[in-house]
Write a protein that holds these residues in place. Structure first.
Motif, mmCIF file in Angstrom:
data_model
loop_
_atom_site.group_PDB
_atom_site.id
_atom_site.type_symbol
_atom_site.label_atom_id
_atom_site.label_comp_id
_atom_site.label_asym_id
_atom_site.label_seq_id
_atom_site.Cartn_x
_atom_site.Cartn_y
_atom_site.Cartn_z
ATOM 1 N N ILE A 102 14.793 5.153 11.569
ATOM 2 C CA ILE A 102 13.685 4.499 12.284
ATOM 3 C C ILE A 102 12.770 3.791 11.290
ATOM 4 O O ILE A 102 12.314 2.671 11.535
ATOM 5 C CB ILE A 102 12.903 5.529 13.129
ATOM 6 N N ALA A 103 12.501 4.421 10.156
ATOM 7 C CA ALA A 103 11.608 3.828 9.153
ATOM 8 C C ALA A 103 12.201 2.552 8.565
ATOM 9 O O ALA A 103 11.460 1.681 8.094
ATOM 10 C CB ALA A 103 11.322 4.835 8.053
ATOM 11 N N ALA A 104 13.505 2.415 8.600
ATOM 12 C CA ALA A 104 14.139 1.206 8.068
ATOM 13 C C ALA A 104 13.781 -0.024 8.885
ATOM 14 O O ALA A 104 13.803 -1.148 8.370
ATOM 15 C CB ALA A 104 15.650 1.386 8.025
ATOM 16 N N SER A 105 13.441 0.155 10.163
ATOM 17 C CA SER A 105 13.094 -0.994 11.005
ATOM 18 C C SER A 105 11.595 -1.305 10.994
ATOM 19 O O SER A 105 11.164 -2.233 11.661
ATOM 20 C CB SER A 105 13.568 -0.747 12.443
ATOM 21 N N VAL A 106 10.818 -0.549 10.214
ATOM 22 C CA VAL A 106 9.383 -0.779 10.117
ATOM 23 C C VAL A 106 9.123 -1.896 9.114
ATOM 24 O O VAL A 106 9.675 -1.903 8.024
ATOM 25 C CB VAL A 106 8.638 0.512 9.692
ATOM 26 N N ASP A 107 8.271 -2.849 9.492
ATOM 27 C CA ASP A 107 7.885 -3.942 8.595
ATOM 28 C C ASP A 107 6.637 -3.509 7.834
ATOM 29 O O ASP A 107 5.556 -3.404 8.398
ATOM 30 C CB ASP A 107 7.603 -5.209 9.394
ATOM 31 N N ALA A 108 6.794 -3.247 6.547
ATOM 32 C CA ALA A 108 5.708 -2.700 5.729
ATOM 33 C C ALA A 108 4.582 -3.699 5.504
ATOM 34 O O ALA A 108 3.477 -3.305 5.144
ATOM 35 C CB ALA A 108 6.256 -2.234 4.386
ATOM 36 N N SER A 109 4.823 -4.980 5.738
ATOM 37 C CA SER A 109 3.772 -5.970 5.492
ATOM 38 C C SER A 109 2.619 -5.845 6.489
ATOM 39 O O SER A 109 1.528 -6.334 6.232
ATOM 40 C CB SER A 109 4.350 -7.382 5.545
ATOM 41 N N TYR A 110 2.838 -5.190 7.617
ATOM 42 C CA TYR A 110 1.790 -5.023 8.613
ATOM 43 C C TYR A 110 1.083 -3.675 8.495
ATOM 44 O O TYR A 110 0.179 -3.386 9.266
ATOM 45 C CB TYR A 110 2.360 -5.165 10.027
ATOM 46 N N LEU A 111 1.493 -2.840 7.554
ATOM 47 C CA LEU A 111 0.956 -1.489 7.447
ATOM 48 C C LEU A 111 -0.234 -1.418 6.499
ATOM 49 O O LEU A 111 -0.354 -2.215 5.566
ATOM 50 C CB LEU A 111 2.048 -0.533 6.959
ATOM 51 N N THR A 112 -1.093 -0.429 6.738
ATOM 52 C CA THR A 112 -2.200 -0.165 5.827
ATOM 53 C C THR A 112 -1.666 0.626 4.637
ATOM 54 O O THR A 112 -0.502 1.056 4.620
ATOM 55 C CB THR A 112 -3.310 0.642 6.533
ATOM 56 N N ASP A 113 -2.521 0.866 3.641
ATOM 57 C CA ASP A 113 -2.089 1.595 2.446
ATOM 58 C C ASP A 113 -1.672 3.026 2.780
ATOM 59 O O ASP A 113 -0.683 3.536 2.235
ATOM 60 C CB ASP A 113 -3.219 1.612 1.405
#
Length: 135
Positions: A102-113
């Motif tokens: 599931i974490a592989a489909s998360v786009d990290a550019s939209y996440l906070t630190d």
């Protein structure tokens, strides 16, 4: 002398009539050029109004697209955070394989630190990427 006097008024009448026709022709020519100039200026004004209207429409469309872009970015952030939350629940439950999937489909550019730190813990990477590396 009588013949000379009768010729004078006729000559004056012809001269007066021809003068009136010359003035009338000059006025017609002058009005033609004035109308041409007026039509040209009106066309330029209409084109300027047309350009102004197009500019206003494009400005409004740009404003709407900027608002839609912001809405979509906010939506992407919420979806990435929700996916990360689900992946974190699987990770805390002990199913690390499902959490990593599931974490592989998360786009990290939209996440906070903080969310990026959670993503790094789930995936086991020190620096998470937005797109999983191809193997």
């Amino acid at each position: 002398m009588a013949a000379n006097n009768s010729n004078g008024p006729n000559k004056s009448l012809y001269l007066y009539t021809s003068l009136i026709f010359v003035v009338a022709i000059l006025l017609i020519i002058l009005s033609f050029f004035a109308m041409s100039n007026r039509d040209k200026k009106m066309n330029e004004t209409e084109q300027a109004q047309s350009i102004t209207e197009k500019t206003a429409a494009l400005s409004e469309e740009n404003k709407n697209l900027a608002e839609e872009n912001k809405t979509l970015k906010d939506s992407n952030h919420l979806m990435s955070a929700a996916l990360l939350s689900i992946a974190n629940e699987y990770y805390t439950a002990g199913d690390t394989a499902k959490a990593a999937e599931i974490a592989a489909s998360v786009d990290a550019s939209y996440l906070t630190d903080e969310e990026k730190a959670v993503l790094a813990a789930i995936t086991g990477n020190a620096a998470p990427t937005a797109v999983p590396a191809a193997e």
